[in-house]
Scaffold this motif. Structure first.
Motif, PDB file in Angstrom:
ATOM      1  N   GLU A  24       0.833  -1.202   0.000  1.00  0.00           N
ATOM      2  CA  GLU A  24       0.000   0.000   0.000  1.00  0.00           C
ATOM      3  C   GLU A  24       0.875   1.263   0.000  1.00  0.00           C
ATOM      4  O   GLU A  24       0.585   2.220  -0.715  1.00  0.00           O
ATOM      5  CB  GLU A  24      -0.935  -0.002   1.214  1.00  0.00           C
ATOM      6  N   THR A  25       1.931   1.246   0.760  1.00  0.00           N
ATOM      7  CA  THR A  25       2.849   2.386   0.778  1.00  0.00           C
ATOM      8  C   THR A  25       3.475   2.588  -0.596  1.00  0.00           C
ATOM      9  O   THR A  25       3.582   3.725  -1.075  1.00  0.00           O
ATOM     10  CB  THR A  25       3.951   2.176   1.839  1.00  0.00           C
ATOM     11  N   MET A  26       3.858   1.502  -1.250  1.00  0.00           N
ATOM     12  CA  MET A  26       4.435   1.602  -2.602  1.00  0.00           C
ATOM     13  C   MET A  26       3.421   2.152  -3.591  1.00  0.00           C
ATOM     14  O   MET A  26       3.764   2.972  -4.442  1.00  0.00           O
ATOM     15  CB  MET A  26       4.944   0.234  -3.077  1.00  0.00           C
ATOM     16  N   ARG A  27       2.170   1.741  -3.483  1.00  0.00           N
ATOM     17  CA  ARG A  27       1.119   2.279  -4.367  1.00  0.00           C
ATOM     18  C   ARG A  27       0.971   3.780  -4.163  1.00  0.00           C
ATOM     19  O   ARG A  27       0.825   4.540  -5.125  1.00  0.00           O
ATOM     20  CB  ARG A  27      -0.208   1.575  -4.104  1.00  0.00           C
ATOM     21  N   GLN A  28       0.989   4.208  -2.894  1.00  0.00           N
ATOM     22  CA  GLN A  28       0.868   5.637  -2.600  1.00  0.00           C
ATOM     23  C   GLN A  28       2.052   6.418  -3.156  1.00  0.00           C
ATOM     24  O   GLN A  28       1.877   7.501  -3.732  1.00  0.00           O
ATOM     25  CB  GLN A  28       0.754   5.856  -1.093  1.00  0.00           C
ATOM     26  N   VAL A  29       3.243   5.876  -3.023  1.00  0.00           N
ATOM     27  CA  VAL A  29       4.440   6.535  -3.554  1.00  0.00           C
ATOM     28  C   VAL A  29       4.357   6.609  -5.075  1.00  0.00           C
ATOM     29  O   VAL A  29       4.653   7.651  -5.670  1.00  0.00           O
ATOM     30  CB  VAL A  29       5.717   5.799  -3.096  1.00  0.00           C
ATOM     31  N   GLN A  30       3.927   5.525  -5.710  1.00  0.00           N
ATOM     32  CA  GLN A  30       3.796   5.520  -7.171  1.00  0.00           C
ATOM     33  C   GLN A  30       2.787   6.566  -7.625  1.00  0.00           C
ATOM     34  O   GLN A  30       3.018   7.265  -8.619  1.00  0.00           O
ATOM     35  CB  GLN A  30       3.376   4.144  -7.669  1.00  0.00           C
ATOM     36  N   ASP A  31       1.669   6.683  -6.907  1.00  0.00           N
ATOM     37  CA  ASP A  31       0.664   7.683  -7.263  1.00  0.00           C
ATOM     38  C   ASP A  31       1.221   9.099  -7.134  1.00  0.00           C
ATOM     39  O   ASP A  31       1.004   9.940  -7.996  1.00  0.00           O
ATOM     40  CB  ASP A  31      -0.585   7.539  -6.383  1.00  0.00           C
ATOM     41  N   ARG A  32       1.964   9.360  -6.065  1.00  0.00           N
ATOM     42  CA  ARG A  32       2.551  10.693  -5.873  1.00  0.00           C
ATOM     43  C   ARG A  32       3.569  11.014  -6.958  1.00  0.00           C
ATOM     44  O   ARG A  32       3.610  12.133  -7.480  1.00  0.00           O
ATOM     45  CB  ARG A  32       3.200  10.792  -4.503  1.00  0.00           C
ATOM     46  N   SER A  37       3.687   9.721  -9.942  1.00  0.00           N
ATOM     47  CA  SER A  37       2.951   9.877 -11.198  1.00  0.00           C
ATOM     48  C   SER A  37       2.314  11.263 -11.285  1.00  0.00           C
ATOM     49  O   SER A  37       2.388  11.923 -12.324  1.00  0.00           O
ATOM     50  CB  SER A  37       1.879   8.791 -11.296  1.00  0.00           C
ATOM     51  N   ASP A  38       1.700  11.708 -10.193  1.00  0.00           N
ATOM     52  CA  ASP A  38       1.108  13.045 -10.174  1.00  0.00           C
ATOM     53  C   ASP A  38       2.175  14.118 -10.379  1.00  0.00           C
ATOM     54  O   ASP A  38       1.960  15.087 -11.106  1.00  0.00           O
ATOM     55  CB  ASP A  38       0.376  13.295  -8.857  1.00  0.00           C
ATOM     56  N   GLY A  39       3.319  13.941  -9.745  1.00  0.00           N
ATOM     57  CA  GLY A  39       4.417  14.895  -9.904  1.00  0.00           C
ATOM     58  C   GLY A  39       4.921  14.952 -11.335  1.00  0.00           C
ATOM     59  O   GLY A  39       5.215  16.023 -11.859  1.00  0.00           O
ATOM     60  N   MET A  40       5.001  13.793 -11.969  1.00  0.00           N
ATOM     61  CA  MET A  40       5.464  13.748 -13.357  1.00  0.00           C
ATOM     62  C   MET A  40       4.470  14.435 -14.292  1.00  0.00           C
ATOM     63  O   MET A  40       4.872  15.124 -15.226  1.00  0.00           O
ATOM     64  CB  MET A  40       5.679  12.298 -13.808  1.00  0.00           C
ATOM     65  N   GLU A  41       3.190  14.256 -14.034  1.00  0.00           N
ATOM     66  CA  GLU A  41       2.169  14.928 -14.853  1.00  0.00           C
ATOM     67  C   GLU A  41       2.298  16.447 -14.713  1.00  0.00           C
ATOM     68  O   GLU A  41       2.209  17.180 -15.691  1.00  0.00           O
ATOM     69  CB  GLU A  41       0.770  14.470 -14.454  1.00  0.00           C
ATOM     70  N   GLY A  42       2.501  16.909 -13.486  1.00  0.00           N
ATOM     71  CA  GLY A  42       2.684  18.339 -13.264  1.00  0.00           C
ATOM     72  C   GLY A  42       3.926  18.857 -13.961  1.00  0.00           C
ATOM     73  O   GLY A  42       3.923  19.939 -14.548  1.00  0.00           O
ATOM     74  N   LEU A  43       4.989  18.080 -13.930  1.00  0.00           N
ATOM     75  CA  LEU A  43       6.235  18.474 -14.585  1.00  0.00           C
ATOM     76  C   LEU A  43       6.057  18.523 -16.099  1.00  0.00           C
ATOM     77  O   LEU A  43       6.579  19.437 -16.751  1.00  0.00           O
ATOM     78  CB  LEU A  43       7.344  17.492 -14.208  1.00  0.00           C
ATOM     79  N   ARG A  44       5.316  17.572 -16.652  1.00  0.00           N
ATOM     80  CA  ARG A  44       5.049  17.598 -18.099  1.00  0.00           C
ATOM     81  C   ARG A  44       4.277  18.852 -18.493  1.00  0.00           C
ATOM     82  O   ARG A  44       4.557  19.475 -19.516  1.00  0.00           O
ATOM     83  CB  ARG A  44       4.271  16.353 -18.513  1.00  0.00           C
ATOM     84  N   GLY A  45       3.281  19.195 -17.692  1.00  0.00           N
ATOM     85  CA  GLY A  45       2.505  20.401 -17.967  1.00  0.00           C
ATOM     86  C   GLY A  45       3.378  21.640 -17.922  1.00  0.00           C
ATOM     87  O   GLY A  45       3.266  22.529 -18.772  1.00  0.00           O
ATOM     88  N   TYR A  46       4.259  21.709 -16.931  1.00  0.00           N
ATOM     89  CA  TYR A  46       5.176  22.839 -16.823  1.00  0.00           C
ATOM     90  C   TYR A  46       6.114  22.891 -18.022  1.00  0.00           C
ATOM     91  O   TYR A  46       6.365  23.958 -18.578  1.00  0.00           O
ATOM     92  CB  TYR A  46       5.971  22.748 -15.524  1.00  0.00           C
ATOM     93  N   ALA A  47       6.629  21.742 -18.427  1.00  0.00           N
ATOM     94  CA  ALA A  47       7.549  21.691 -19.567  1.00  0.00           C
ATOM     95  C   ALA A  47       6.857  22.141 -20.848  1.00  0.00           C
ATOM     96  O   ALA A  47       7.446  22.857 -21.660  1.00  0.00           O
ATOM     97  CB  ALA A  47       8.121  20.288 -19.728  1.00  0.00           C
ATOM     98  N   ASP A  48       5.601  21.733 -21.036  1.00  0.00           N
ATOM     99  CA  ASP A  48       4.858  22.161 -22.222  1.00  0.00           C
ATOM    100  C   ASP A  48       4.656  23.670 -22.227  1.00  0.00           C
ATOM    101  O   ASP A  48       4.797  24.325 -23.252  1.00  0.00           O
ATOM    102  CB  ASP A  48       3.502  21.457 -22.287  1.00  0.00           C
ATOM    103  N   THR A  49       4.334  24.229 -21.063  1.00  0.00           N
ATOM    104  CA  THR A  49       4.134  25.669 -20.952  1.00  0.00           C
ATOM    105  C   THR A  49       5.445  26.413 -21.221  1.00  0.00           C
ATOM    106  O   THR A  49       5.459  27.405 -21.955  1.00  0.00           O
ATOM    107  CB  THR A  49       3.606  26.022 -19.550  1.00  0.00           C
ATOM    108  N   ALA A  50       6.533  25.928 -20.640  1.00  0.00           N
ATOM    109  CA  ALA A  50       7.836  26.561 -20.848  1.00  0.00           C
ATOM    110  C   ALA A  50       8.243  26.467 -22.313  1.00  0.00           C
ATOM    111  O   ALA A  50       8.770  27.441 -22.879  1.00  0.00           O
ATOM    112  CB  ALA A  50       8.887  25.908 -19.957  1.00  0.00           C
ATOM    113  N   ASP A  51       7.983  25.337 -22.937  1.00  0.00           N
ATOM    114  CA  ASP A  51       8.322  25.151 -24.347  1.00  0.00           C
ATOM    115  C   ASP A  51       7.574  26.168 -25.209  1.00  0.00           C
ATOM    116  O   ASP A  51       8.167  26.807 -26.087  1.00  0.00           O
ATOM    117  CB  ASP A  51       7.984  23.723 -24.784  1.00  0.00           C
TER     118      ASP A  51
END
Length: 71
Positions: free
Chosen positions: A15-23, A25-39
């Protein structure tokens, strides 16, 4: 009894690993959005002011070169 305790620990770890994976994943999505905006912002800047964009790229390359030569 020992088997039941180790199952609880295993399930807790999963369960802890699932929570870490979700966090992550959410962080990576936010980073992708930021990268697209910066681009988009960089591309717009380069279209509007090409000479300034070239000057910035040269200056940034110079700074990176200086920092790399010290390492």
């Amino acid at each position: 009894m020992a088997m039941n305790g180790s199952r609880d620990v295993t399930e807790g770890a999963r369960e802890t690993m699932r929570q870490v994976q979700d966090r992550v994943s959410d962080g990576m999505e936010g980073l992708r959005g930021y990268a697209d905006t910066a681009d988009s912002a960089i591309r717009d800047f380069a279209r509007e002011r090409p000479m300034m964009a070239i000057a910035c790229a040269v200056g940034l390359g110079f700074l990176i070169g200086r920092l790399a030569s010290r390492a």
